[in-house]
Write a protein that holds these residues in place. Sequence first.
Motif, PDB file in Angstrom:
ATOM      1  N   GLN A   1       0.831  -1.206   0.000  1.00 19.37           N
ATOM      2  CA  GLN A   1       0.000   0.000   0.000  1.00 19.37           C
ATOM      3  C   GLN A   1       0.868   1.260   0.000  1.00 19.37           C
ATOM      4  O   GLN A   1       0.556   2.235  -0.692  1.00 19.37           O
ATOM      5  CB  GLN A   1      -0.950   0.005   1.191  1.00 19.37           C
ATOM      6  N   ILE A   2       1.960   1.238   0.739  1.00 20.24           N
ATOM      7  CA  ILE A   2       2.876   2.380   0.773  1.00 20.24           C
ATOM      8  C   ILE A   2       3.516   2.570  -0.596  1.00 20.24           C
ATOM      9  O   ILE A   2       3.624   3.693  -1.100  1.00 20.24           O
ATOM     10  CB  ILE A   2       3.938   2.204   1.876  1.00 20.24           C
ATOM     11  N   SER A   3       3.902   1.479  -1.223  1.00 23.22           N
ATOM     12  CA  SER A   3       4.493   1.550  -2.559  1.00 23.22           C
ATOM     13  C   SER A   3       3.498   2.128  -3.565  1.00 23.22           C
ATOM     14  O   SER A   3       3.866   2.960  -4.403  1.00 23.22           O
ATOM     15  CB  SER A   3       4.942   0.165  -3.035  1.00 23.22           C
ATOM     16  N   GLN A   4       2.263   1.704  -3.481  1.00 21.41           N
ATOM     17  CA  GLN A   4       1.232   2.227  -4.377  1.00 21.41           C
ATOM     18  C   GLN A   4       0.997   3.717  -4.142  1.00 21.41           C
ATOM     19  O   GLN A   4       0.848   4.492  -5.089  1.00 21.41           O
ATOM     20  CB  GLN A   4      -0.076   1.450  -4.209  1.00 21.41           C
ATOM     21  N   ALA A   5       0.968   4.127  -2.875  1.00 22.67           N
ATOM     22  CA  ALA A   5       0.778   5.542  -2.548  1.00 22.67           C
ATOM     23  C   ALA A   5       1.960   6.367  -3.058  1.00 22.67           C
ATOM     24  O   ALA A   5       1.771   7.458  -3.614  1.00 22.67           O
ATOM     25  CB  ALA A   5       0.605   5.718  -1.046  1.00 22.67           C
ATOM     26  N   ASP A   6       3.189   5.859  -2.888  1.00 23.57           N
ATOM     27  CA  ASP A   6       4.382   6.553  -3.394  1.00 23.57           C
ATOM     28  C   ASP A   6       4.306   6.708  -4.908  1.00 23.57           C
ATOM     29  O   ASP A   6       4.620   7.770  -5.445  1.00 23.57           O
ATOM     30  CB  ASP A   6       5.660   5.795  -3.019  1.00 23.57           C
ATOM     31  N   ALA A   7       3.900   5.655  -5.599  1.00 21.88           N
ATOM     32  CA  ALA A   7       3.795   5.706  -7.052  1.00 21.88           C
ATOM     33  C   ALA A   7       2.768   6.753  -7.489  1.00 21.88           C
ATOM     34  O   ALA A   7       3.004   7.505  -8.439  1.00 21.88           O
ATOM     35  CB  ALA A   7       3.413   4.320  -7.599  1.00 21.88           C
ATOM     36  N   LEU A   8       1.656   6.825  -6.786  1.00 18.87           N
ATOM     37  CA  LEU A   8       0.639   7.815  -7.117  1.00 18.87           C
ATOM     38  C   LEU A   8       1.153   9.237  -6.882  1.00 18.87           C
ATOM     39  O   LEU A   8       0.908  10.146  -7.689  1.00 18.87           O
ATOM     40  CB  LEU A   8      -0.637   7.579  -6.293  1.00 18.87           C
ATOM     41  N   LEU A   9       1.870   9.444  -5.784  1.00 16.21           N
ATOM     42  CA  LEU A   9       2.421  10.765  -5.496  1.00 16.21           C
ATOM     43  C   LEU A   9       3.446  11.186  -6.549  1.00 16.21           C
ATOM     44  O   LEU A   9       3.450  12.323  -6.997  1.00 16.21           O
ATOM     45  CB  LEU A   9       3.071  10.777  -4.104  1.00 16.21           C
ATOM     46  N   LYS A  10       4.304  10.261  -6.944  1.00 13.63           N
ATOM     47  CA  LYS A  10       5.307  10.559  -7.966  1.00 13.63           C
ATOM     48  C   LYS A  10       4.636  10.892  -9.289  1.00 13.63           C
ATOM     49  O   LYS A  10       5.061  11.790  -9.996  1.00 13.63           O
ATOM     50  CB  LYS A  10       6.263   9.378  -8.136  1.00 13.63           C
ATOM     51  N   LYS A  11       3.556  10.182  -9.600  1.00  7.92           N
ATOM     52  CA  LYS A  11       2.815  10.411 -10.835  1.00  7.92           C
ATOM     53  C   LYS A  11       2.194  11.808 -10.846  1.00  7.92           C
ATOM     54  O   LYS A  11       2.221  12.493 -11.858  1.00  7.92           O
ATOM     55  CB  LYS A  11       1.721   9.342 -10.971  1.00  7.92           C
ATOM     56  N   GLU A  12       1.645  12.221  -9.695  1.00  5.79           N
ATOM     57  CA  GLU A  12       1.037  13.553  -9.605  1.00  5.79           C
ATOM     58  C   GLU A  12       2.061  14.659  -9.680  1.00  5.79           C
ATOM     59  O   GLU A  12       1.777  15.745 -10.165  1.00  5.79           O
ATOM     60  CB  GLU A  12       0.251  13.674  -8.294  1.00  5.79           C
ATOM     61  N   LEU A  13       3.285  14.416  -9.189  1.00  4.65           N
ATOM     62  CA  LEU A  13       4.319  15.436  -9.201  1.00  4.65           C
ATOM     63  C   LEU A  13       4.915  15.632 -10.593  1.00  4.65           C
ATOM     64  O   LEU A  13       5.545  16.660 -10.838  1.00  4.65           O
ATOM     65  CB  LEU A  13       5.428  15.096  -8.200  1.00  4.65           C
ATOM     66  N   LEU A  14       4.744  14.686 -11.473  1.00  7.92           N
ATOM     67  CA  LEU A  14       5.300  14.797 -12.833  1.00  7.92           C
ATOM     68  C   LEU A  14       4.495  15.673 -13.718  1.00  7.92           C
ATOM     69  O   LEU A  14       3.544  16.147 -13.722  1.00  7.92           O
ATOM     70  CB  LEU A  14       5.446  13.411 -13.464  1.00  7.92           C
TER      71      LEU A  14
END
Length: 109
Positions: A96-109
Amino acid sequence: MQKEARKTEVHSTHSVNIITVNLPLPTDLLSIMNIHQMSLPSKLKELIVLELFREGLLSTGKAAELLDMPRFAFITLLKQNNIDYFSESPAELSEQISQADALLKKELL
């Protein structure tokens, strides 16, 4: 011996339906619970909400709302009653943490 009549009342408060239940209980139960009779309704409500949370039927937010307390206070109540806040395994939490990190990185791009 006459049976006690059971009464259910429905009240509306802030567009939430409230049901009042008259529930005969042995006085021994109050002694075991170590609470005063006047505290019984709130204690029973608390126990019901805790059990529903334990069964996965309520979120922390909804449980806190039902008990009219902040979410952090409900999490503290869980700890006081030895109820796990997280039901996920360490692997599930990591995912779940990995998925949340991936979503945050996606939004920052």
